[in-house]
Design a protein around this motif. Sequence first.
Motif, PDB file in Angstrom:
ATOM      1  N   GLU A   1       9.566  37.681  -3.036  1.00 34.51           N
ATOM      2  CA  GLU A   1      10.081  36.832  -2.195  1.00 34.51           C
ATOM      3  C   GLU A   1       8.956  35.477  -1.644  1.00 34.51           C
ATOM      4  O   GLU A   1       9.217  34.619  -1.556  1.00 34.51           O
ATOM      5  CB  GLU A   1      10.754  37.398  -1.022  1.00 34.51           C
ATOM      6  CG  GLU A   1      12.024  38.124  -1.096  1.00 34.51           C
ATOM      7  CD  GLU A   1      12.549  38.999  -0.361  1.00 34.51           C
ATOM      8  OE1 GLU A   1      13.880  39.110   0.093  1.00 34.51           O
ATOM      9  OE2 GLU A   1      11.583  39.605   0.672  1.00 34.51           O
ATOM     10  N   LEU A   2       7.853  36.365  -1.391  1.00 37.36           N
ATOM     11  CA  LEU A   2       6.579  35.346  -1.095  1.00 37.36           C
ATOM     12  C   LEU A   2       6.390  34.495  -2.370  1.00 37.36           C
ATOM     13  O   LEU A   2       6.189  33.276  -2.066  1.00 37.36           O
ATOM     14  CB  LEU A   2       5.449  36.391  -0.701  1.00 37.36           C
ATOM     15  CG  LEU A   2       5.507  36.783   0.532  1.00 37.36           C
ATOM     16  CD1 LEU A   2       4.343  37.888   0.710  1.00 37.36           C
ATOM     17  CD2 LEU A   2       5.636  36.036   1.725  1.00 37.36           C
ATOM     18  N   LEU A   3       6.408  34.730  -3.617  1.00 33.65           N
ATOM     19  CA  LEU A   3       6.028  34.130  -4.849  1.00 33.65           C
ATOM     20  C   LEU A   3       7.232  33.247  -4.958  1.00 33.65           C
ATOM     21  O   LEU A   3       6.852  32.098  -5.152  1.00 33.65           O
ATOM     22  CB  LEU A   3       5.924  34.985  -6.038  1.00 33.65           C
ATOM     23  CG  LEU A   3       5.601  34.088  -7.162  1.00 33.65           C
ATOM     24  CD1 LEU A   3       4.433  33.573  -7.110  1.00 33.65           C
ATOM     25  CD2 LEU A   3       5.718  35.408  -8.428  1.00 33.65           C
ATOM     26  N   ALA A   4       8.415  33.482  -4.760  1.00 28.02           N
ATOM     27  CA  ALA A   4       9.525  32.462  -4.866  1.00 28.02           C
ATOM     28  C   ALA A   4       9.308  31.193  -3.742  1.00 28.02           C
ATOM     29  O   ALA A   4       9.559  30.333  -4.246  1.00 28.02           O
ATOM     30  CB  ALA A   4      10.891  33.247  -4.808  1.00 28.02           C
ATOM     31  N   ALA A   5       8.995  31.833  -2.533  1.00 27.96           N
ATOM     32  CA  ALA A   5       8.844  30.655  -1.758  1.00 27.96           C
ATOM     33  C   ALA A   5       7.797  29.774  -2.056  1.00 27.96           C
ATOM     34  O   ALA A   5       7.772  28.545  -1.622  1.00 27.96           O
ATOM     35  CB  ALA A   5       8.686  31.453  -0.426  1.00 27.96           C
ATOM     36  N   ALA A   6       6.580  30.368  -2.357  1.00 29.77           N
ATOM     37  CA  ALA A   6       5.618  29.617  -2.904  1.00 29.77           C
ATOM     38  C   ALA A   6       5.743  28.840  -4.262  1.00 29.77           C
ATOM     39  O   ALA A   6       5.478  27.360  -4.103  1.00 29.77           O
ATOM     40  CB  ALA A   6       4.075  30.485  -3.271  1.00 29.77           C
ATOM     41  N   CYS A   7       6.564  29.118  -5.028  1.00 28.49           N
ATOM     42  CA  CYS A   7       6.938  28.414  -5.977  1.00 28.49           C
ATOM     43  C   CYS A   7       7.676  27.248  -5.558  1.00 28.49           C
ATOM     44  O   CYS A   7       7.789  25.980  -5.957  1.00 28.49           O
ATOM     45  CB  CYS A   7       7.670  29.060  -7.071  1.00 28.49           C
ATOM     46  SG  CYS A   7       6.699  30.258  -8.105  1.00 28.49           S
ATOM     47  N   CYS A   8       8.801  27.573  -4.726  1.00 29.48           N
ATOM     48  CA  CYS A   8       9.376  26.523  -4.110  1.00 29.48           C
ATOM     49  C   CYS A   8       8.760  25.374  -3.532  1.00 29.48           C
ATOM     50  O   CYS A   8       9.056  24.111  -3.639  1.00 29.48           O
ATOM     51  CB  CYS A   8      10.748  27.005  -3.241  1.00 29.48           C
ATOM     52  SG  CYS A   8      11.786  25.892  -2.698  1.00 29.48           S
ATOM     53  N   LEU A   9       7.905  25.710  -2.769  1.00 29.44           N
ATOM     54  CA  LEU A   9       7.025  24.947  -1.858  1.00 29.44           C
ATOM     55  C   LEU A   9       5.947  24.025  -2.735  1.00 29.44           C
ATOM     56  O   LEU A   9       5.989  22.890  -2.725  1.00 29.44           O
ATOM     57  CB  LEU A   9       5.952  25.520  -0.830  1.00 29.44           C
ATOM     58  CG  LEU A   9       6.904  26.191   0.321  1.00 29.44           C
ATOM     59  CD1 LEU A   9       6.145  27.039   1.119  1.00 29.44           C
ATOM     60  CD2 LEU A   9       7.003  24.898   1.061  1.00 29.44           C
ATOM     61  N   ALA A  10       5.510  24.480  -3.848  1.00 28.99           N
ATOM     62  CA  ALA A  10       4.654  23.959  -4.944  1.00 28.99           C
ATOM     63  C   ALA A  10       5.617  23.035  -5.772  1.00 28.99           C
ATOM     64  O   ALA A  10       5.111  21.842  -5.729  1.00 28.99           O
ATOM     65  CB  ALA A  10       4.050  24.804  -5.824  1.00 28.99           C
ATOM     66  N   GLU A  11       6.646  23.333  -6.007  1.00 28.57           N
ATOM     67  CA  GLU A  11       7.630  22.547  -6.918  1.00 28.57           C
ATOM     68  C   GLU A  11       8.162  21.328  -5.869  1.00 28.57           C
ATOM     69  O   GLU A  11       8.645  20.251  -6.432  1.00 28.57           O
ATOM     70  CB  GLU A  11       8.494  22.919  -7.397  1.00 28.57           C
ATOM     71  CG  GLU A  11       8.159  24.429  -8.546  1.00 28.57           C
ATOM     72  CD  GLU A  11       9.138  25.102  -8.866  1.00 28.57           C
ATOM     73  OE1 GLU A  11      10.340  24.969  -8.616  1.00 28.57           O
ATOM     74  OE2 GLU A  11       8.694  26.114  -9.700  1.00 28.57           O
TER      75      GLU A  11
ATOM     76  N   VAL B   1       6.911  31.190  11.013  1.00 29.71           N
ATOM     77  CA  VAL B   1       8.059  31.824  10.711  1.00 29.71           C
ATOM     78  C   VAL B   1       8.088  31.353   9.258  1.00 29.71           C
ATOM     79  O   VAL B   1       7.996  30.074   8.797  1.00 29.71           O
ATOM     80  CB  VAL B   1       9.121  31.203  11.232  1.00 29.71           C
ATOM     81  CG1 VAL B   1      10.494  31.874  10.622  1.00 29.71           C
ATOM     82  CG2 VAL B   1       9.216  31.382  12.827  1.00 29.71           C
ATOM     83  N   LEU B   2       8.024  32.422   8.004  1.00 30.39           N
ATOM     84  CA  LEU B   2       7.977  32.005   6.950  1.00 30.39           C
ATOM     85  C   LEU B   2       9.460  31.608   6.607  1.00 30.39           C
ATOM     86  O   LEU B   2      10.353  32.047   7.217  1.00 30.39           O
ATOM     87  CB  LEU B   2       7.753  33.313   6.030  1.00 30.39           C
ATOM     88  CG  LEU B   2       6.339  33.460   5.969  1.00 30.39           C
ATOM     89  CD1 LEU B   2       6.005  35.289   5.547  1.00 30.39           C
ATOM     90  CD2 LEU B   2       5.686  32.764   4.778  1.00 30.39           C
ATOM     91  N   PRO B   3       9.497  30.897   5.224  1.00 29.49           N
ATOM     92  CA  PRO B   3      10.759  30.546   5.020  1.00 29.49           C
ATOM     93  C   PRO B   3      11.685  31.769   4.620  1.00 29.49           C
ATOM     94  O   PRO B   3      11.194  32.806   3.709  1.00 29.49           O
ATOM     95  CB  PRO B   3      10.857  29.684   3.364  1.00 29.49           C
ATOM     96  CG  PRO B   3       9.422  29.273   3.698  1.00 29.49           C
ATOM     97  CD  PRO B   3       8.625  30.201   4.609  1.00 29.49           C
ATOM     98  N   PRO B   4      12.933  32.260   5.049  1.00 29.60           N
ATOM     99  CA  PRO B   4      13.643  33.344   5.175  1.00 29.60           C
ATOM    100  C   PRO B   4      14.073  33.612   3.486  1.00 29.60           C
ATOM    101  O   PRO B   4      14.433  34.554   3.231  1.00 29.60           O
ATOM    102  CB  PRO B   4      14.820  33.514   5.926  1.00 29.60           C
ATOM    103  CG  PRO B   4      15.058  31.987   6.397  1.00 29.60           C
ATOM    104  CD  PRO B   4      13.746  31.191   6.289  1.00 29.60           C
ATOM    105  N   TYR B   5      14.131  32.266   2.841  1.00 31.53           N
ATOM    106  CA  TYR B   5      14.445  32.371   1.525  1.00 31.53           C
ATOM    107  C   TYR B   5      14.124  31.278   0.753  1.00 31.53           C
ATOM    108  O   TYR B   5      13.555  30.100   1.692  1.00 31.53           O
ATOM    109  CB  TYR B   5      15.968  32.659   1.013  1.00 31.53           C
ATOM    110  CG  TYR B   5      16.747  31.637   1.911  1.00 31.53           C
ATOM    111  CD1 TYR B   5      17.343  30.385   1.272  1.00 31.53           C
ATOM    112  CD2 TYR B   5      17.526  31.871   3.205  1.00 31.53           C
ATOM    113  CE1 TYR B   5      17.886  29.431   2.079  1.00 31.53           C
ATOM    114  CE2 TYR B   5      18.021  30.899   3.821  1.00 31.53           C
ATOM    115  CZ  TYR B   5      18.259  29.589   3.531  1.00 31.53           C
ATOM    116  OH  TYR B   5      18.953  28.851   4.096  1.00 31.53           O
ATOM    117  N   PRO B   6      13.800  30.913  -0.379  1.00 34.50           N
ATOM    118  CA  PRO B   6      13.276  29.686  -0.904  1.00 34.50           C
ATOM    119  C   PRO B   6      14.169  28.488  -0.736  1.00 34.50           C
ATOM    120  O   PRO B   6      15.420  28.540  -1.022  1.00 34.50           O
ATOM    121  CB  PRO B   6      13.321  29.667  -2.547  1.00 34.50           C
ATOM    122  CG  PRO B   6      13.159  31.192  -2.682  1.00 34.50           C
ATOM    123  CD  PRO B   6      13.973  31.966  -1.511  1.00 34.50           C
TER     124      PRO B   6
END
Length: 165
Positions: free
Chosen positions: A18-28, A137-142
Amino acid sequence: MPAPRSNPQTQPPLTEQELLAAACCLAEADPSPGTVWEAWERYGVALLLGCRFDAVRIPAEQVHDVVGSDAAKTVAKVLTAWLDGPVIRDFRSRIGPYYVLIAPGAEWDGPAERLSTGTYLGVPRPGHATTLSRWVVLPPYPGALCDTQHVRTLLAANASLRTVR
């Protein structure tokens, strides 16, 4: 003071996936995702050009007044319950502001400054600590973003508290 939207529970820890998915969404969200990953590796924080999200900058004092505390865990619990979306805190100074991430097309007529297209925001990599900024607060999902109505309510509660005092 209006009640938060739900019980103030801490956000359950996100899995590595989930952290990797959130990071990918932010990077993109940035026109140059590779540069974002390089900055995260080198500095722990990347300057992202707003295009998939805007940010509302709220002074720390206002957040702490509404929450009734400046304790990080308490602030995180209340903002998780109230906003149900991603929030970043700038730690370059003791009074560093909070940045509430909202949709770029969302209506905003609130009293706090909106950072939009053409503005860079220092965004830490999800799941990695940095001294410059931190996820409250981390994004709860991408792709998760805060609802501007909830942000307005938070700021209205602050204005009410200031009037009472």
